[in-house]
Structures are given as C-alpha cells and as structure tokens.
Design a protein around this motif. Structure first.
Motif, PDB file in Angstrom:
ATOM      1  N   UNK A 173       1.008  -1.145  -0.023  1.00 57.92           N
ATOM      2  CA  UNK A 173      -0.099   0.050  -0.094  1.00 57.92           C
ATOM      3  C   UNK A 173       0.969   1.208   0.035  1.00 57.92           C
ATOM      4  N   UNK A 174       0.625   2.154  -0.716  1.00 58.92           N
ATOM      5  CA  UNK A 174       1.384   3.512  -0.695  1.00 58.92           C
ATOM      6  C   UNK A 174       0.449   4.751  -0.608  1.00 58.92           C
ATOM      7  N   UNK A 175       1.189   5.536   0.102  1.00 58.83           N
ATOM      8  CA  UNK A 175       0.379   6.790   0.562  1.00 58.83           C
ATOM      9  C   UNK A 175       1.322   8.047   0.187  1.00 58.83           C
ATOM     10  N   UNK A 176       0.943   9.004  -0.096  1.00 64.69           N
ATOM     11  CA  UNK A 176       1.780  10.265  -0.371  1.00 64.69           C
ATOM     12  C   UNK A 176       1.055  11.442  -0.279  1.00 64.69           C
ATOM     13  N   UNK A 177       1.755  12.421   0.060  1.00 61.67           N
ATOM     14  CA  UNK A 177       1.238  13.760   0.505  1.00 61.67           C
ATOM     15  C   UNK A 177       0.104  14.325  -0.735  1.00 61.67           C
ATOM     16  N   UNK A 178       0.775  14.447  -1.831  1.00 63.25           N
ATOM     17  CA  UNK A 178       0.120  15.001  -3.098  1.00 63.25           C
ATOM     18  C   UNK A 178      -0.756  14.078  -3.904  1.00 63.25           C
ATOM     19  N   UNK A 179      -1.896  14.559  -4.259  1.00 61.06           N
ATOM     20  CA  UNK A 179      -2.481  13.948  -5.434  1.00 61.06           C
ATOM     21  C   UNK A 179      -1.753  13.418  -6.566  1.00 61.06           C
ATOM     22  N   UNK A 180      -0.916  14.517  -6.959  1.00 60.00           N
ATOM     23  CA  UNK A 180       0.106  14.209  -7.989  1.00 60.00           C
ATOM     24  C   UNK A 180       0.861  12.732  -8.136  1.00 60.00           C
ATOM     25  N   UNK A 181       1.507  12.628  -6.734  1.00 59.28           N
ATOM     26  CA  UNK A 181       2.323  11.591  -6.449  1.00 59.28           C
ATOM     27  C   UNK A 181       1.609  10.301  -6.226  1.00 59.28           C
ATOM     28  N   UNK A 189      -1.146   9.831  -7.960  1.00 53.57           N
ATOM     29  CA  UNK A 189      -1.835   9.323  -9.333  1.00 53.57           C
ATOM     30  C   UNK A 189      -0.595   8.883 -10.166  1.00 53.57           C
ATOM     31  N   UNK A 190       0.708   9.519  -9.836  1.00 55.40           N
ATOM     32  CA  UNK A 190       1.920   8.745 -10.668  1.00 55.40           C
ATOM     33  C   UNK A 190       2.206   7.267 -10.061  1.00 55.40           C
ATOM     34  N   UNK A 191       2.221   7.039  -8.752  1.00 55.48           N
ATOM     35  CA  UNK A 191       2.237   5.731  -8.280  1.00 55.48           C
ATOM     36  C   UNK A 191       1.082   4.847  -8.967  1.00 55.48           C
ATOM     37  N   UNK A 192      -0.140   5.160  -8.970  1.00 60.47           N
ATOM     38  CA  UNK A 192      -1.122   4.448  -9.491  1.00 60.47           C
ATOM     39  C   UNK A 192      -1.196   3.941 -11.069  1.00 60.47           C
ATOM     40  N   UNK A 193      -0.490   5.190 -11.613  1.00 63.80           N
ATOM     41  CA  UNK A 193      -0.145   5.000 -13.012  1.00 63.80           C
ATOM     42  C   UNK A 193       0.804   3.815 -13.204  1.00 63.80           C
ATOM     43  N   UNK A 194       1.801   4.031 -12.787  1.00 64.97           N
ATOM     44  CA  UNK A 194       3.175   2.922 -12.672  1.00 64.97           C
ATOM     45  C   UNK A 194       2.475   1.499 -12.002  1.00 64.97           C
ATOM     46  N   UNK A 195       2.014   1.616 -11.172  1.00 67.56           N
ATOM     47  CA  UNK A 195       1.603   0.047 -10.800  1.00 67.56           C
ATOM     48  C   UNK A 195       0.216   0.109 -10.556  1.00 67.56           C
ATOM     49  N   UNK A 196      -0.627  -0.118 -11.449  1.00 68.05           N
ATOM     50  CA  UNK A 196      -2.117  -0.146 -11.469  1.00 68.05           C
ATOM     51  C   UNK A 196      -2.865  -1.164 -10.509  1.00 68.05           C
ATOM     52  N   UNK A 197      -1.921  -2.145 -10.083  1.00 64.29           N
ATOM     53  CA  UNK A 197      -2.559  -3.426  -9.091  1.00 64.29           C
ATOM     54  C   UNK A 197      -2.224  -3.080  -7.723  1.00 64.29           C
ATOM     55  N   UNK A 198      -1.529  -1.904  -7.429  1.00 67.00           N
ATOM     56  CA  UNK A 198      -1.379  -1.863  -6.143  1.00 67.00           C
ATOM     57  C   UNK A 198      -2.492  -0.902  -5.306  1.00 67.00           C
ATOM     58  N   UNK A 199      -2.671  -0.805  -4.110  1.00 63.39           N
ATOM     59  CA  UNK A 199      -3.410  -0.202  -3.226  1.00 63.39           C
ATOM     60  C   UNK A 199      -2.757   1.478  -3.123  1.00 63.39           C
ATOM     61  N   UNK A 200      -3.650   2.234  -3.364  1.00 63.27           N
ATOM     62  CA  UNK A 200      -3.044   3.740  -2.952  1.00 63.27           C
ATOM     63  C   UNK A 200      -3.997   3.963  -1.758  1.00 63.27           C
ATOM     64  N   UNK A 201      -3.450   4.698  -0.732  1.00 63.93           N
ATOM     65  CA  UNK A 201      -4.392   5.218   0.305  1.00 63.93           C
ATOM     66  C   UNK A 201      -4.354   6.430   0.100  1.00 63.93           C
ATOM     67  N   UNK A 202      -5.548   7.186   0.372  1.00 70.15           N
ATOM     68  CA  UNK A 202      -5.950   8.549   0.347  1.00 70.15           C
ATOM     69  C   UNK A 202      -4.981   9.263   1.522  1.00 70.15           C
ATOM     70  N   UNK A 203      -4.989   8.633   2.649  1.00 70.73           N
ATOM     71  CA  UNK A 203      -4.378   9.209   3.725  1.00 70.73           C
ATOM     72  C   UNK A 203      -3.407   8.312   4.406  1.00 70.73           C
ATOM     73  N   UNK A 204      -2.486   8.879   5.130  1.00 64.91           N
ATOM     74  CA  UNK A 204      -1.437   8.161   5.679  1.00 64.91           C
ATOM     75  C   UNK A 204      -1.914   7.114   6.737  1.00 64.91           C
ATOM     76  N   UNK A 205      -3.170   7.702   7.487  1.00 58.86           N
ATOM     77  CA  UNK A 205      -3.860   6.851   8.579  1.00 58.86           C
ATOM     78  C   UNK A 205      -4.558   5.804   7.910  1.00 58.86           C
ATOM     79  N   UNK A 206      -5.070   5.808   6.690  1.00 61.17           N
ATOM     80  CA  UNK A 206      -5.755   4.696   6.137  1.00 61.17           C
ATOM     81  C   UNK A 206      -4.538   3.599   5.671  1.00 61.17           C
ATOM     82  N   UNK A 207      -3.480   4.107   5.365  1.00 60.84           N
ATOM     83  CA  UNK A 207      -2.583   3.145   5.035  1.00 60.84           C
ATOM     84  C   UNK A 207      -2.047   2.560   6.608  1.00 60.84           C
ATOM     85  N   UNK A 208      -2.003   3.153   7.443  1.00 59.02           N
ATOM     86  CA  UNK A 208      -1.522   2.681   8.544  1.00 59.02           C
ATOM     87  C   UNK A 208      -2.439   1.706   9.362  1.00 59.02           C
ATOM     88  N   UNK A 209      -3.654   1.707   9.015  1.00 56.14           N
ATOM     89  CA  UNK A 209      -4.578   0.938   9.697  1.00 56.14           C
ATOM     90  C   UNK A 209      -4.474  -0.552   8.886  1.00 56.14           C
TER      91      UNK A 209
END
Ligand SMILES: NC(=O)c1ccc[n+]([C@@H]2O[C@H](COP(=O)([O-])OP(=O)(O)OC[C@H]3O[C@@H](n4cnc5c(N)ncnc54)[C@H](OP(=O)(O)O)[C@@H]3O)[C@@H](O)[C@H]2O)c1
Length: 267
Positions: free
Chosen positions: A32-40, A42-62
């Motif tokens: 699971x990846x989280x990053x502060x900006x929407x841009x980062x 989106x870049x991650x989701x584009x590069x790795x479409x099958x991984x989970x992107x968390x909207x917030x650090x807390x969501x990732x932490x859970x």
C-alpha cells in the motif's frame, strides 16, 4: 492483512516500490502506498495499477503491519503524529530518515522501530542497505524487514553508533566515487588527446571491473596494488602520489560530511 506500506512516493519511495515488486519480494496485493500530494499518488497508480493507494497516511497505517516512512527527516514528526493514534503498537515502523534517531522515533511511537539506509544503487539491486533495529524489534520483525530489503541488494545490520560512518560509505559513497571517476577521467583527457566521453567510459568501466575483481578474488586493495604497481612503473608513480595526498584529503572529506550530518534532521 500482512501488508507493507510505503509513506512518501518520492525518490526513495519509488525506488523501494519498484524494487520490492520487480524482485517479487512483494506482490501487488501486499503493498500500500500513501503520499502527501494527489500528483504523487496518481503517478504511483499509473506506474503500478494493481497496488493499493491510500488516500491518507492513517488509512495506510490501519491496513499495514510494516510501515516504511520514506519522507524527509523534517517530515517524520508530522507523519508519526498523524498515524500513531491509529496504531496498535504491533505495527513495525521502518524509517529511512537520515539523522532521526531511534530514541526520537521510539519517543513518538511505543512499538517496534527500525532505521534503514538504502543507497542510490539499490535501484539496480546493488549496494548495501544498512539496518539498525530498535530495542522493541523482535526476531520475526527483524527477519521480515531484512528479507524485504535484501530484495534490493545486500543488507548489513549496524549499531546506531556506527550508522553515520557506515552511511558515509554505503549511501554517500556512490556520490564520492562518481566524483573520483569524473576527476580521474577529466585529468586523463586534459593531459592527452583522448576525448572526454571516451575517458569517462574507460574510467567507469575500470572502477566497476576493479570492484568486481576485488570481490571475486577476495584480494585486499593492497594485493591488487602490488600486482599492478611494479617497481619503477607508471602505476607506481600514480599510487605514490595518491598515498601521499589522499589520507589528508579523505580525512577532510569525512570530517566535512560528519559535520553536515550533525545538521541533518535538526531543521
Ligand atoms: N535520496 C537518497 O539517496 C537517500 C538515501 C538514504 C536515505 N534517504 C532518506 O529517504 C527519505 C526520503 O528521501 P527522498 O530522497 O525520497 O525524498 P523526496 O524525494 O523529497 O520524497 C519525500 C516524499 O515524502 C512525501 N511526503 C512529505 N510529507 C508527507 C506527508 N506528510 N505524508 C505523506 N507523504 C509525505 C512527499 O510527497 P509528495 O510527493 O506527495 O509531496 C515526497 O514524495 C529521507 O528521509 C532521506 O533522508 C535518502
């Protein structure tokens, strides 16, 4: 689920995600990846479409058992203040932040904490990631994290007292060696008609081959010098010049880097 999370999709975050996935150490459902900006994100989701992107650090932490903090030293506190309230103390925090001590990290999170220092060459699966575990890290956590980072090169455990000096070699070292390659190639080109680009190729290949030779033969640098620098020969003239001046130069270089290390993490 026993996922690994990466907070911060910058230079290091990208390199780790790519390394873990392309080596097969993790499959897309395990990261699971989280990053502060929407841009980062989106870049991650584009590069790795099958991984989970968390909207917030807390969501990732859970969702993650191992949480890798790939943010800058000055950003660590803010991220920890955000995620610690949702952690159960069983999660293993792994910080890449140079200069942020285990004591600082353990002061902010009362669970297992490890510091790791990868290097730029980890991007090609080479070099050594330094690993320094805190006192609350158990054997299983240590094994899991070391296994993960061994997918991007070697792993070496070091005590925190040695971490700075080890970092100068393993993580700053590629920058130092690149500067040496540039200077050596430049000097050879200036003193001859060898084109600078060809000099650079020769110097780079020579450094790679020399390191491989030392590693594969198990010889010490002094043995190799003895093989090449025969009495009264050309190499001997060069080695003598270096041995005279390099100790002083490198003492100064290391002292300057150590002084700068003291400043990292304080801002
Ligand atoms: N670069 C190296 O060679 C190297 C080697 C060893 C260790 N390190 C350590 O690795 C760490 C990361 O370095 P880097 O070079 O990757 O830095 P970087 O490129 O600046 O990346 C840091 C990332 O952290 C994200 N970030 C910042 N605040 C955040 C927050 N509150 N929540 C979530 N994400 C946040 C940023 O996200 P956005 O892009 O979304 O804004 C950025 O992508 C540093 O602590 C450094 O000391 C670096």
């Amino acid at each position: 689920m026993d996922c690994a999370g990466v907070i911060g999709y910058g230079h290091m975050g990208r390199m780790l995600v790519k390394g873990f996935l392309s080596s097969g150490a993790l499959c897309p459902g395990e990261i699971v990846v989280a990053s502060r900006s929407r841009e980062s994100r989106d870049i991650c989701a584009g590069a790795w479409p099958r991984i989970s992107i968390a909207e917030t650090n807390r969501e990732l932490a859970r969702r993650c058992r191992t949480i890798i903090l790939a943010v800058r030293p000055q950003e660590i506190r803010e991220v920890l203040c955000e995620i610690v309230p949702v952690l159960s103390r069983g999660e293993h925090l792994v910080s890449l932040a140079a200069g942020v001590s285990l004591e600082d990290l353990e002061g902010l999170y009362p669970g297992p904490v490890t510091r790791v220092i990868p290097t730029v060459t980890s991007a090609i699966g080479k070099g050594t990631t330094l690993v320094c575990h805190g006192r609350r890290v158990g054997k299983d956590d240590a094994r899991r994290v070391e296994g993960l980072f061994s997918s991007i090169g070697n792993v070496m455990r070091v005590g925190e007292a040695d971490l700075t000096a080890a970092t100068l070699l393993s993580s700053c070292g590629p920058g130092l060696l690149a500067a040496i390659i540039e200077e050596l190639a430049g000097a050879a080109a200036r003193a001859s008609e060898l084109p600078p680009d060809r000099a650079l190729v020769l110097a780079t290949e020579m450094v790679a081959a020399t390191a491989a030779y030392l590693r594969e033969t198990g010889k010490a640098p002094g043995d190799l010098i003895g093989e090449v620098a025969t009495g009264g020969g050309v190499t001997e003239a060069g080695v003598e010049g270096l041995r005279e001046r390099l100790p002083g130069v490198f003492d100064e270089v290391v002292a300057a880097m150590l002084e700068r290390c003291g400043a990292v993490g304080r801002s």
